[in-house]
Design a protein around this motif. Structure first.
Motif, PDB file in Angstrom:
ATOM      1  N   SER A   1     -15.879   1.958  84.856  1.00 26.36           N
ATOM      2  CA  SER A   1     -17.067   2.717  85.254  1.00 26.36           C
ATOM      3  C   SER A   1     -18.193   1.825  85.784  1.00 26.36           C
ATOM      4  O   SER A   1     -18.956   2.269  86.654  1.00 26.36           O
ATOM      5  CB  SER A   1     -17.567   3.585  84.095  1.00 26.36           C
ATOM      6  N   PRO A   2     -18.355   0.551  85.333  1.00 25.49           N
ATOM      7  CA  PRO A   2     -19.415  -0.285  85.918  1.00 25.49           C
ATOM      8  C   PRO A   2     -19.219  -0.592  87.401  1.00 25.49           C
ATOM      9  O   PRO A   2     -20.158  -1.051  88.049  1.00 25.49           O
ATOM     10  CB  PRO A   2     -19.358  -1.566  85.075  1.00 25.49           C
ATOM     11  N   TYR A   3     -18.027  -0.353  87.937  1.00 23.91           N
ATOM     12  CA  TYR A   3     -17.833  -0.502  89.380  1.00 23.91           C
ATOM     13  C   TYR A   3     -18.636   0.562  90.131  1.00 23.91           C
ATOM     14  O   TYR A   3     -19.137   0.316  91.239  1.00 23.91           O
ATOM     15  CB  TYR A   3     -16.346  -0.371  89.711  1.00 23.91           C
ATOM     16  N   TYR A   4     -18.768   1.731  89.544  1.00 24.78           N
ATOM     17  CA  TYR A   4     -19.409   2.864  90.215  1.00 24.78           C
ATOM     18  C   TYR A   4     -20.906   2.947  89.958  1.00 24.78           C
ATOM     19  O   TYR A   4     -21.647   3.457  90.797  1.00 24.78           O
ATOM     20  CB  TYR A   4     -18.738   4.168  89.764  1.00 24.78           C
ATOM     21  N   ALA A   5     -21.339   2.461  88.807  1.00 29.76           N
ATOM     22  CA  ALA A   5     -22.773   2.489  88.473  1.00 29.76           C
ATOM     23  C   ALA A   5     -23.020   1.468  87.371  1.00 29.76           C
ATOM     24  O   ALA A   5     -22.169   1.260  86.505  1.00 29.76           O
ATOM     25  CB  ALA A   5     -23.196   3.881  88.011  1.00 29.76           C
ATOM     26  N   LEU A   6     -24.184   0.853  87.413  1.00 33.89           N
ATOM     27  CA  LEU A   6     -24.511  -0.136  86.390  1.00 33.89           C
ATOM     28  C   LEU A   6     -24.657   0.536  85.031  1.00 33.89           C
ATOM     29  O   LEU A   6     -25.380   1.528  84.902  1.00 33.89           O
ATOM     30  CB  LEU A   6     -25.813  -0.853  86.748  1.00 33.89           C
ATOM     31  N   PRO A   7     -23.990   0.031  84.004  1.00 25.34           N
ATOM     32  CA  PRO A   7     -24.178   0.582  82.665  1.00 25.34           C
ATOM     33  C   PRO A   7     -25.489   0.087  82.072  1.00 25.34           C
ATOM     34  O   PRO A   7     -26.224  -0.688  82.691  1.00 25.34           O
ATOM     35  CB  PRO A   7     -22.970   0.031  81.896  1.00 25.34           C
ATOM     36  N   THR A   8     -25.785   0.523  80.880  1.00 24.11           N
ATOM     37  CA  THR A   8     -26.947   0.025  80.146  1.00 24.11           C
ATOM     38  C   THR A   8     -26.468  -0.806  78.962  1.00 24.11           C
ATOM     39  O   THR A   8     -25.348  -0.619  78.474  1.00 24.11           O
ATOM     40  CB  THR A   8     -27.806   1.184  79.617  1.00 24.11           C
ATOM     41  N   PRO A   9     -27.304  -1.714  78.475  1.00 18.04           N
ATOM     42  CA  PRO A   9     -26.912  -2.456  77.277  1.00 18.04           C
ATOM     43  C   PRO A   9     -26.609  -1.547  76.090  1.00 18.04           C
ATOM     44  O   PRO A   9     -25.735  -1.856  75.272  1.00 18.04           O
ATOM     45  CB  PRO A   9     -28.124  -3.348  77.014  1.00 18.04           C
ATOM     46  N   ARG A  10     -27.300  -0.418  75.997  1.00 18.37           N
ATOM     47  CA  ARG A  10     -27.022   0.507  74.888  1.00 18.37           C
ATOM     48  C   ARG A  10     -25.591   1.023  74.967  1.00 18.37           C
ATOM     49  O   ARG A  10     -24.897   1.132  73.951  1.00 18.37           O
ATOM     50  CB  ARG A  10     -27.995   1.685  74.923  1.00 18.37           C
ATOM     51  N   THR A  11     -25.129   1.330  76.178  1.00 14.30           N
ATOM     52  CA  THR A  11     -23.765   1.838  76.337  1.00 14.30           C
ATOM     53  C   THR A  11     -22.743   0.815  75.882  1.00 14.30           C
ATOM     54  O   THR A  11     -21.826   1.116  75.111  1.00 14.30           O
ATOM     55  CB  THR A  11     -23.511   2.218  77.804  1.00 14.30           C
ATOM     56  N   THR A  12     -22.866  -0.417  76.349  1.00 13.48           N
ATOM     57  CA  THR A  12     -21.868  -1.420  75.989  1.00 13.48           C
ATOM     58  C   THR A  12     -21.984  -1.821  74.519  1.00 13.48           C
ATOM     59  O   THR A  12     -20.990  -2.205  73.895  1.00 13.48           O
ATOM     60  CB  THR A  12     -21.990  -2.661  76.889  1.00 13.48           C
TER      61      THR A  12
ATOM     62  N   ALA B   1     -23.778  -8.065  78.380  1.00  9.55           N
ATOM     63  CA  ALA B   1     -24.003  -9.073  77.349  1.00  9.55           C
ATOM     64  C   ALA B   1     -23.601  -8.629  75.942  1.00  9.55           C
ATOM     65  O   ALA B   1     -23.064  -9.448  75.179  1.00  9.55           O
ATOM     66  CB  ALA B   1     -25.466  -9.520  77.374  1.00  9.55           C
ATOM     67  N   PRO B   2     -23.839  -7.372  75.521  1.00  4.65           N
ATOM     68  CA  PRO B   2     -23.417  -7.002  74.160  1.00  4.65           C
ATOM     69  C   PRO B   2     -21.925  -7.172  73.904  1.00  4.65           C
ATOM     70  O   PRO B   2     -21.523  -7.456  72.769  1.00  4.65           O
ATOM     71  CB  PRO B   2     -23.838  -5.529  74.063  1.00  4.65           C
ATOM     72  N   LEU B   3     -21.103  -7.030  74.933  1.00  5.28           N
ATOM     73  CA  LEU B   3     -19.667  -7.235  74.753  1.00  5.28           C
ATOM     74  C   LEU B   3     -19.365  -8.714  74.537  1.00  5.28           C
ATOM     75  O   LEU B   3     -18.557  -9.085  73.683  1.00  5.28           O
ATOM     76  CB  LEU B   3     -18.894  -6.705  75.957  1.00  5.28           C
ATOM     77  N   ARG B   4     -20.021  -9.562  75.313  1.00  8.93           N
ATOM     78  CA  ARG B   4     -19.815 -11.000  75.118  1.00  8.93           C
ATOM     79  C   ARG B   4     -20.352 -11.440  73.765  1.00  8.93           C
ATOM     80  O   ARG B   4     -19.688 -12.206  73.042  1.00  8.93           O
ATOM     81  CB  ARG B   4     -20.502 -11.783  76.243  1.00  8.93           C
ATOM     82  N   ASP B   5     -21.524 -10.947  73.390  1.00  6.95           N
ATOM     83  CA  ASP B   5     -22.138 -11.358  72.132  1.00  6.95           C
ATOM     84  C   ASP B   5     -21.300 -10.931  70.926  1.00  6.95           C
ATOM     85  O   ASP B   5     -21.316 -11.599  69.883  1.00  6.95           O
ATOM     86  CB  ASP B   5     -23.546 -10.770  72.009  1.00  6.95           C
ATOM     87  N   SER B   6     -20.572  -9.828  71.057  1.00  6.77           N
ATOM     88  CA  SER B   6     -19.749  -9.319  69.948  1.00  6.77           C
ATOM     89  C   SER B   6     -18.334  -9.877  69.955  1.00  6.77           C
ATOM     90  O   SER B   6     -17.521  -9.520  69.088  1.00  6.77           O
ATOM     91  CB  SER B   6     -19.693  -7.788  70.007  1.00  6.77           C
ATOM     92  N   GLY B   7     -18.018 -10.751  70.924  1.00  8.70           N
ATOM     93  CA  GLY B   7     -16.685 -11.317  71.001  1.00  8.70           C
ATOM     94  C   GLY B   7     -15.643 -10.383  71.572  1.00  8.70           C
ATOM     95  O   GLY B   7     -14.440 -10.637  71.439  1.00  8.70           O
ATOM     96  N   ARG B   8     -16.072  -9.320  72.260  1.00 10.31           N
ATOM     97  CA  ARG B   8     -15.127  -8.332  72.779  1.00 10.31           C
ATOM     98  C   ARG B   8     -14.922  -8.413  74.296  1.00 10.31           C
ATOM     99  O   ARG B   8     -14.138  -7.637  74.844  1.00 10.31           O
ATOM    100  CB  ARG B   8     -15.566  -6.926  72.379  1.00 10.31           C
ATOM    101  N   LEU B   9     -15.600  -9.307  74.952  1.00  5.96           N
ATOM    102  CA  LEU B   9     -15.417  -9.418  76.399  1.00  5.96           C
ATOM    103  C   LEU B   9     -14.162 -10.216  76.699  1.00  5.96           C
ATOM    104  O   LEU B   9     -14.010 -11.362  76.249  1.00  5.96           O
ATOM    105  CB  LEU B   9     -16.627 -10.097  77.041  1.00  5.96           C
ATOM    106  N   GLY B  10     -13.250  -9.590  77.466  1.00  4.20           N
ATOM    107  CA  GLY B  10     -12.091 -10.327  77.943  1.00  4.20           C
ATOM    108  C   GLY B  10     -12.457 -11.129  79.168  1.00  4.20           C
ATOM    109  O   GLY B  10     -12.434 -12.355  79.161  1.00  4.20           O
TER     110      GLY B  10
END
Length: 320
Positions: free
Chosen positions: A48-59, A116-125
């Motif tokens: 979905s981030p390809y189509y529109a920028l998400p928010t930090p709250r979403t991630t 960033a929240p995905l990277r900070d939580s260790g969940r970013l591939g």
């Protein structure tokens, strides 16, 4: 080296998937969908981030709704990869800005803040930069990709080329290695099914299907494909080869017609479980090793029920 082999799908909120019956009753709201998905697969592509920028709250919610060790491969916003981008897809305050380097910098800054929240939580591939067929090999194209990599210099970065000419020369391998960028292998007509491992951390495969309408039909026609056991089995030697050279392998299914993608992902999980030999205990080596016998399964949760038959609506949407 023996990699963790993680199998999943490209997205979990496609309209066709939501109406296919794959999500059981009680798991059809945004939180329930992702939590259910994470009981079945250990990795997902956030498209979905390809189509529109998400928010930090979403991630941040994505991270909270998935277990430790879960991976999100996040697709780059369309403007960042040179795809046509409607003004309405941009944040309102950026819609009248010139399409120049200044706009790219601002869009990247907001995209990075959102992920960033995905990277900070260790969940970013990885971040996934899918470049269009119109991006042909050459100095200008390399400069465009290099500029994107420089903006994302502190992030994991994967590249998929939709123009097959990129793989007609060994130069592309050297180019991606120099950028510390993961080469994406693709299962789709006319594209590169085998790519070298260009970063030791990750190898990535995207299964788009084998529709005869690939590249010419509607979105529904391009991605309509039901993988057979034989088609998946032919990938096993390639997956083993990637797993021998990378710490982690992600196999993601993008044949987004009804529940065709999760069904194919489950089938590949089963093939990996039953056909990839388990190494001897003394060969395991590094911490966090996951045996191929369990590859693709998110062992933090038991697997759920089997999938229903495929549908054909492939409308993208939703961020959950």
């Amino acid at each position: 080296m023996t990699a963790r082999i993680l199998v999943g799908t490209c997205g979990w909120t496609d309209r066709a998937l939501l109406t296919s019956g794959w999500y059981p009753p009680g798991h059809r709201d945004p939180e329930g969908r992702l939590r259910h998905y994470a009981t079945r697969f250990p990795v997902v592509e956030a498209d979905s981030p390809y189509y529109a920028l998400p928010t930090p709250r979403t991630t941040r919610l994505w991270a909270e709704r998935t277990p430790p060790g879960f991976r999100f491969d996040v697709k780059a916003f369309s403007l960042l990869t040179g795809h046509p981008t409607r003004p309405a897809a941009l944040p309102r305050d950026l819609r009248d800005r010139p399409r120049d380097e200044g706009l790219l910098h601002e869009v990247w800054t907001r995209y990075a803040e959102a992920v960033a929240p995905l990277r900070d939580s260790g969940r970013l591939g990885t971040l996934l930069f899918q470049y269009p067929p119109t991006l042909t090999p050459g100095p200008d194209a390399e400069a465009f990709i290099r500029a994107a990599r420089e903006r994302a210099r502190d992030w994991p970065f994967a590249v998929e080329f939709r123009n097959p000419a990129w793989w007609h020369s060994d130069r592309t391998t050297a180019f991606l290695k120099d950028l510390n960028a993961t080469a994406v292998a693709v299962d789709a007509p006319g594209l590169a099914p085998t790519t070298p491992v260009t970063t030791p951390r990750l190898a990535l495969i995207r299964f788009h299907g084998r529709s005869p309408h690939w590249g010419t039909g509607s979105k529904e026609d391009r991605f309509r494909h039901t993988y057979t056991t034989a088609e998946l089995t032919e990938w096993l030697p390639r997956i083993r080869s990637l797993a021998a050279a990378a710490e982690e392998v992600h196999a993601l299914f993008n044949n987004c017609c009804g529940d065709a993608a999760p069904k194919a992902a489950h089938a590949l999980q089963t093939l990996l479980t039953t056909t990839v030999p388990r190494p001897r205990t003394e060969a395991r080596g590094r911490a966090g090793w996951c045996p191929p016998a369990a590859a693709g399964e998110n062992t933090a949760h038991p697997p759920g029920r089997r999938c229903a038959g495929p549908r054909t609506d492939t409308t993208r949407g939703g961020t959950d």
